[in-house]
Design a protein around this motif. Sequence first.
Motif, mmCIF file in Angstrom:
data_model
loop_
_atom_site.group_PDB
_atom_site.id
_atom_site.type_symbol
_atom_site.label_atom_id
_atom_site.label_comp_id
_atom_site.label_asym_id
_atom_site.label_seq_id
_atom_site.Cartn_x
_atom_site.Cartn_y
_atom_site.Cartn_z
ATOM 1 N N HIS A 68 -8.365 5.561 -0.634
ATOM 2 C CA HIS A 68 -9.309 5.855 0.454
ATOM 3 C C HIS A 68 -8.599 5.858 1.809
ATOM 4 C CE1 HIS A 68 -12.892 5.712 2.976
ATOM 5 N NE2 HIS A 68 -12.406 4.616 3.553
ATOM 6 N N LEU B 229 -7.542 9.159 5.314
ATOM 7 C CA LEU B 229 -8.028 9.043 6.684
ATOM 8 C C LEU B 229 -7.153 9.825 7.646
ATOM 9 C CD1 LEU B 229 -8.932 5.228 6.812
ATOM 10 C CD2 LEU B 229 -10.444 7.156 6.311
ATOM 11 N N ASP B 230 -7.675 10.035 8.841
ATOM 12 C CA ASP B 230 -6.950 10.727 9.906
ATOM 13 C C ASP B 230 -6.111 9.713 10.669
ATOM 14 O OD1 ASP B 230 -6.033 12.460 11.811
ATOM 15 O OD2 ASP B 230 -7.894 12.464 12.983
ATOM 16 N N TYR B 231 -4.811 9.964 10.733
ATOM 17 C CA TYR B 231 -3.881 9.052 11.394
ATOM 18 C C TYR B 231 -3.277 9.675 12.653
ATOM 19 C CZ TYR B 231 -4.169 5.947 7.400
ATOM 20 O OH TYR B 231 -4.638 5.082 6.438
#
Length: 408
Positions: free
Chosen positions: A249, A253-255
């Motif tokens: 998960h 995600l956007d990093y």
Amino acid sequence: MTMSPHEVQAYVLTYLETLDCQIMERSPAHVTVKLSPEADKALTNRPYYWGFVERTGAPAETMSFTFVFDPDAYQQALEAEEARAAQLAPPAPPGAGPGSLEAPKETILGRYFGIVPSLPQLGPGRILKEDVVYGSRRLLQIFNAAREGGQFVNLFEQAAKRQLRAAAPAVYEPWLGVCFKVEFACDLKKEELHFIGISLRTGEIVEKFGSKLNRRDLSPRLAENMHVQTAKVSLADAGAALESHLTNHLLQLDYSWAEKAKERLDLELAVVDTYYEAVLREDTPEVDADSTNDYSTNGGSNDQAKARTEPSIHVQSARTGPSRIQQNEHLQSIEPTGVSIGSDVELAAEAAVQAESETDPEQDKARQAVLDREAMKLQYETRRTEMIWQYEPKVKVTAINSGMFHLR
């Protein structure tokens, strides 16, 4: 992050009710409670007393507290209650003036020693008062006690009343639930909580496991006419599956925040490098290596000269040695030589002191400049380490608490 007085009160009351504490008085601004033995052990820090109770079997006397969640509202309520009590009080007798005081009651100690002032109430009947607001030490202690006591729980879903009279027992399905805290940290910080559950029978993983538990009546007591199924998935495999699920998960995600944090880190490091590069580029005078050994060399030569000039004393035995008269004559013959040796030693010591006082100030200045340069290099490395620790993006996952939940 902060908590309002209402939120603090709700949290503290939940903790006290969970530990079966006796609520004696309650208002929107405070609560007066008599602690249970478990809460007394966690909050009052009385290990010697509880050790005595456990060793002797004496009945335990727990402490009572008045926890004030809104000090201003609590003080206003006290003043209003005092004013109301003053209005309802009976009028003073005609002969009593405004400054008259009620005659003290006669006591045995008062009969012999005069009026004895009243002492503060001690012992189990004493009620302590504390302000429990966000940031107070008592609230932090309750947080730590709740964290330690709730790290792992084992709860069972309570069955309906008709199940208690049913012919066949109901079956429980074991679930492992873990609450993970995820920290996204750089010079800024963000935290998330993920409560995930996995079935130890089928391996099914449920996100937002807390919403599934909120609709159920849970208790640490196993209900009657209920059967617990045997787990097919071990706790180690279940924990690894939950960690793998959370890792997958997080990978989605956007990093972009991490890239921006790296850009800020590069900018800060460039500023630090530019400043210290200009400082370290300054010319440092050279230090004469031989001058640093002048003192030790002079000291060594003085020691050697002293060793050469000091007379050696030889002791002969009484049978083979000369007579006392001969020894006295010998000492008289070497006395002038001894005086000259002592003067040579004093001259050598004066020469060493003079050599120390005539050290070159330029060499001392150069030596101090080298030390300052080394200190500046150490400061430069420390500053870079601090910048990297503060701005470097990182993700930290921590398991806050977990539990076994037996659900129908």
